[in-house]
Design an enzyme around this catalytic site. Structure first.
Site, PDB file in Angstrom:
ATOM      1  CG  ASP A  54      -2.330  -0.670   1.125  1.00  0.00           C
ATOM      2  OD1 ASP A  54      -2.546  -1.412  -0.401  1.00  0.00           O
ATOM      3  OD2 ASP A  54      -3.195  -1.219   2.025  1.00  0.00           O
ATOM      4  N   GLY A  55       1.759   1.132   0.635  1.00  0.00           N
ATOM      5  CA  GLY A  55       3.285   2.051   0.959  1.00  0.00           C
ATOM      6  C   GLY A  55       3.581   2.516  -0.695  1.00  0.00           C
TER       7      GLY A  55
ATOM      8  CG  ASN B  74      -4.908   5.584   3.040  1.00  0.00           C
ATOM      9  OD1 ASN B  74      -5.104   5.374   1.980  1.00  0.00           O
ATOM     10  ND2 ASN B  74      -3.308   4.490   3.115  1.00  0.00           N
ATOM     11  CD  GLU B  75      -3.825   8.528   6.748  1.00  0.00           C
ATOM     12  OE1 GLU B  75      -2.993   8.651   6.444  1.00  0.00           O
ATOM     13  OE2 GLU B  75      -4.785   7.280   6.651  1.00  0.00           O
TER      14      GLU B  75
ATOM     15  NE  ARG C 206      -7.479  24.709  25.545  1.00  0.00           N
ATOM     16  CZ  ARG C 206      -8.235  25.301  25.375  1.00  0.00           C
ATOM     17  NH1 ARG C 206      -9.602  24.781  24.890  1.00  0.00           N
ATOM     18  NH2 ARG C 206      -8.510  26.219  25.199  1.00  0.00           N
TER      19      ARG C 206
ATOM     20  CB  ALA D 280      -5.340   3.995   6.681  1.00  0.00           C
ATOM     21  CE1 TYR D 281      -2.765   7.309  13.943  1.00  0.00           C
ATOM     22  CE2 TYR D 281      -2.842   9.270  12.812  1.00  0.00           C
ATOM     23  CZ  TYR D 281      -2.191   8.665  13.858  1.00  0.00           C
ATOM     24  OH  TYR D 281      -1.798   9.415  15.836  1.00  0.00           O
TER      25      TYR D 281
ATOM     26  CE  LYS E 293     -10.736  -1.338  12.161  1.00  0.00           C
ATOM     27  NZ  LYS E 293      -9.836  -1.982  12.889  1.00  0.00           N
ATOM     28  CB  SER E 294      -4.885   2.808  14.388  1.00  0.00           C
ATOM     29  OG  SER E 294      -4.585   3.954  14.586  1.00  0.00           O
TER      30      SER E 294
END
Length: 279
Positions: A57-58, A133-134, A159, A173-174, A176-177
């Site tokens: 994917d990268g 992705n993001e 904050r 990706a990120y 979901k984590s």
């Protein structure tokens, strides 16, 4: 959404992009040897019709950014040479199947929404980017304080460590984590997810992901000057004195080659996170 490009009687220009791993180089070498002698294909990294990404994917994210200004003309297809990749339709032992499918290809494509980002600096400059992705904004050395504005209405004062805004495909990706939801890519929406927000009797945020429809815009307005770490997919930048970050669904989309081997979104999610289910 499935659509079709007109390739009737046209020689397909193919770009092959691979990472540096041994198996990826082997796959790339095989594809080069087949396509260079095939009159229906022309190997070229300039103005390609099809981009074949070999790796994971990268690597596909890198290929996307290489051709992000040509998205209306390019379709992507991924070959994974390691573990299963979310954006890939083929494994490294399925190269012959890919070649056969590309020979039969009629221009059909599967399209996914992408993210457009505009970053305004205190000197008036605007840095624009696209993400598959993001995009994230963080302030490493101190707590990030920023107003979250949706359609010109202040929604909350944030904050915490930062903010992530993801696409539907990037939701796996990120995002979901961070505890965000998984969105099907036919839902053209953005997802805003907080990164370690501070919540107590004094400071409060919603504390959950927000799904924003295509017609709406998200603005993030930092309240403190300083250096901000901004990530666009797999690229990270250090920008000083960011005054505003705007997020939109882009008018363009990323297009993938649609073939008998194209894996549905929910199959990808299952394979990536659940695996085989005992009956």
């Amino acid at each position: 959404m499935m659509t079709q490009m007109n390739y009737t009687g046209k020689v397909k220009r193919v770009a092959i992009i691979a990472n540096g791993k041994y198996q990826s180089k082997r796959v790339a070498s095989k594809l080069f040897s087949v396509f260079k002698d095939d009159p229906d294909f022309y190997l070229s990294k300039k103005n390609p019709d099809i981009v074949i990404s070999i790796g994971g994917d990268g690597m596909l994210l890198s290929a996307f950014h290489m051709y992000e200004k040509e998205l209306d003309k390019v379709r992507f297809v991924g070959i994974h040479t390691g573990h299963l990749g979310f954006y890939t339709d083929y494994r490294d032992f399925e190269v012959d199947k890919l070649i056969d499918n590309l020979r039969k290809d009629k221009g059909e494509q599967i399209s996914y929404p992408i993210l457009k980002v505009a970053i305004t600096l205190d000197d008036g400059r605007v840095v624009k980017a696209r993400a598959l992705n993001e995009a994230t904004v963080k302030r490493i050395e101190k707590t990030m304080v920023a107003d979250v504005i949706i359609n010109h209405v202040k929604f909350e004062s944030f904050r915490g460590d930062g903010i992530s805004v993801s696409t539907p495909t990037g939701s796996t990706a990120y995002n979901k984590s961070l505890g965000g939801a998984v969105l099907h890519p036919t839902i053209e929406a953005l997802q805003l997810t907080e990164i370690s927000s501070l919540n107590n009797r004094v400071f409060r945020t919603l504390g959950s992901s927000i799904i924003i429809p295509k017609k709406d815009k998200i603005e993030l307005v930092p309240k403190r000057l300083g250096i901000y770490t901004i990530s666009i997919d797999n690229k990270t930048y250090q920008l000083k004195n960011v005054t505003k970050v705007e997020y939109f669904i882009d008018d363009e989309k990323i297009h993938f080659v649609s073939s008998p081997s194209h894996t549905s979104f929910w199959e990808r999610v299952k394979d990536a996170f659940i695996g085989e289910i005992d009956s």
